[in-house]
Design an enzyme around this catalytic site. Sequence first.
Site, PDB file in Angstrom:
ATOM      1  N   GLU A 116      14.707  -0.618   7.262  1.00 38.56           N
ATOM      2  CA  GLU A 116      14.689  -0.274   9.370  1.00 38.56           C
ATOM      3  C   GLU A 116      13.581  -0.590  10.039  1.00 38.56           C
ATOM      4  OE1 GLU A 116      16.204   3.357   9.781  1.00 38.56           O
ATOM      5  OE2 GLU A 116      18.121   2.335   9.641  1.00 38.56           O
TER       6      GLU A 116
ATOM      7  N   ASP B  22      25.128   6.131   5.304  1.00 38.04           N
ATOM      8  CA  ASP B  22      24.258   7.188   6.801  1.00 38.04           C
ATOM      9  C   ASP B  22      25.160   8.418   7.134  1.00 38.04           C
ATOM     10  OD1 ASP B  22      21.567   7.600   7.313  1.00 38.04           O
ATOM     11  OD2 ASP B  22      22.197   6.320   9.058  1.00 38.04           O
TER      12      ASP B  22
ATOM     13  N   GLU C  96      22.895  14.057  12.519  1.00 42.05           N
ATOM     14  CA  GLU C  96      22.977  13.386  13.854  1.00 42.05           C
ATOM     15  C   GLU C  96      24.181  12.753  13.744  1.00 42.05           C
ATOM     16  OE1 GLU C  96      19.922  10.203  11.589  1.00 42.05           O
ATOM     17  OE2 GLU C  96      21.396   8.834  13.240  1.00 42.05           O
TER      18      GLU C  96
HETATM   19  C1  GCV Z   1      14.185   8.351   9.590  1.00 38.75           C
HETATM   20  C2  GCV Z   1      19.024   6.534  10.032  1.00 38.75           C
HETATM   21  C3  GCV Z   1      18.738   6.813  11.571  1.00 38.75           C
HETATM   22  C4  GCV Z   1      17.061   6.889  11.659  1.00 38.75           C
HETATM   23  C5  GCV Z   1      16.817   7.620  10.103  1.00 38.75           C
HETATM   24  C6  GCV Z   1      17.609   6.634   8.824  1.00 38.75           C
HETATM   25  C7  GCV Z   1      16.208   6.681   7.718  1.00 38.75           C
HETATM   26  O1  GCV Z   1      19.459   4.802  10.511  1.00 38.75           O
HETATM   27  O2  GCV Z   1      19.412   6.426  12.078  1.00 38.75           O
HETATM   28  O3  GCV Z   1      16.847   7.618  12.746  1.00 38.75           O
HETATM   29  O4  GCV Z   1      14.629   7.223  10.460  1.00 38.75           O
HETATM   30  O5  GCV Z   1      18.902   6.957   9.256  1.00 38.75           O
HETATM   31  O6  GCV Z   1      17.426   7.378   7.338  1.00 38.75           O
HETATM   32  O7  GCV Z   1      15.279   6.812   7.505  1.00 38.75           O
END
Ligand code: GCV
Length: 650
Positions: free
Chosen positions: A266, A345, A373
Amino acid sequence: MGFSKLWLEHKKLADTRKRVIISCDHTLKDSAAFDELKTAMRTMVPDAIVLWKSEVFDDDSYLIVLSVHPELEAEEYNIAASSNITEICGGSETGVLYGVFAFLRQTALAGGFASFTESAKPSQPLRMLNHWDNADSTIERGYSGKSFFFVDDELAVNERTVMYARLMASVGINGVVINNVNVRGKAKRLLADDYADRLEELGGLFGRYGIKLFICPDFAAPITVGGLDSADPLDDKVIEWWNGCCKKLFTKVPNLGGFLVKADSEGQPGPFAYGRDHADGANMLARAVRPYGGTVIWRCFVYNCTQDWRDLNTDRARSGYDNFIPLDGRFDDNVILQVKNGPMDFQVREPVHPLFGAMKHTKIMAEFQLAQEYTGQQKHVCWLVPMIRDILAFGTRHDLDDDRVSSVVCGVAAVANTGDDYCWTGSELAAANLYGYGRLLFCEDIDMEQLAEEWAQLTFGEDEQVIANVKEILLGSHKAYEDYTVPLGMGWMCKPNHHYGPDPWGYEFDRWGTYNRADRDSVGVDRSMSGTGYSGQYSPAWAEVYGSPDSCPDELLLFFHRVPYTHRLRSGKTVIQHIYDAHFEGYEKAEHFAKLWADLEGRVDEQIFKNVSARFEEQLRCAKEWRDIVNTFFHRLSGIDDEKGRKIYN
Ligand code: GCV
């Protein structure tokens, strides 16, 4: 802002003794264990004076003896308690501290000094919390206010951090990562001198409570902090830079446990930019921290987040396994790979990640997310601890003496759900996730009903109605959430980016690899061997179960298979009818939970009652949106009516 003491409120006991005597040697007298006991006794037995040793011991005295017994494991403890004397032995100061917290817990639950014995050592050696706090005080996926570690780019060490360390130690947490895995802004300078004094101070505080401090470094720090032109893990200049940096940092902060790294994921920098792989990157750091006993925790959350939705062959679920299995055996022994509990996720339901049990020559730990989340963002009640228990107890069916996830990992981490809110977790009920998580990792056999009751009593007091209602809410909450949002393993029908509320096609034509592929006839993703082949990443026994819609568990059916709406589940219902039923029933359950809470008016603290009531109001509003939008979405697509004739909007 002030803060609650949560389950460490230490309510007064019905005990009128005049003296509580704590007997221990000088070393323990300076320990956190002694302080905790003294503080708690002063509140729990307010009529008593609390003394360190005493010649006087009569019927009006209660004696507690603390000692270290090196033949026990460092974090192990034994308690022998009776109505006038208790002995607490631990394998180290930390073991004694855990024994003290266990004694206080049992005494609080019994409402007085009781006779009992307890011996315990943690089920998991590494029990971590990962904070996604940024230096500017924001928290990625934070639902409880701002960071209490970082205030305006400074690291804070204050009463709140002390309370935090006490709370975490009381449930056995022994490792804390203080900053976000996405290393942004000034956090990139955590490796530089800027934060050194405060890191040392925080490390010292944590160490007193048996907690190792970890940070997330910027993988590109040789460039961003060191001014080099490369962060190539095999470049000598880069290696030298990291060695020097770690020497300075670990000497200054002796309680630094190491690094947690999100690389090539990411948008985070990593070894790929230099044609290197994850083992090259992780080992380079591992060698830099090794002289100081440090550990590098390297995340396996690596996938292509610029996928084309038209591409039916690329499957995000496969990526962790595909990226890391070829590297099995190449990691140094102070590297631990951190694997999310499922392949996507932190959805409300995912299969267990196929890397567990498959990486036979690499240290692995599991990662969960207490920050909700995707599970209601601490506005909805969703007690995740039973799910975590089930995942840890999952038998991977790999050829191992003990194939359970809990045995193939060397530790467990969870993304924290705390912030600087008065109650730490946004909703008082969300603190049950924090508490239960720690307790579960310490004692993996703990009974979930008992755990829910224990937390409710320590938090809200002895009122049986309160305990019963809160327990019922917690135990049913995860299933209710799953039912009114995305049942059958569909996942991802949430609003893009902030991940709250329903949007069935929100991610459908996007780059994140998170699709449900619903059309007028069918729904789900074919991850069987005739589809993306993901089911084949499991041990043969599970590959067979997941590989066919006839044997796949209903709750994961649409994760593994694409089936017509009229497909009959193992339960006997059709898929479409299950979707309708789950949404109506899930919403009804949420209504029932809100009612159970409303019935507690006057029985719990007014502020808490109001805060949680407001969150239930929002939970019901949002659950109704989920129910009606998802049901309408599938009704419009499929044209199939609800056989019970309930209201679906068209
Ligand atoms: C810290 C998901 C979340 C991101 C997070 C990522 C991760 O994509 O939406 O906010 O980033 O997981 O675990 O690295």
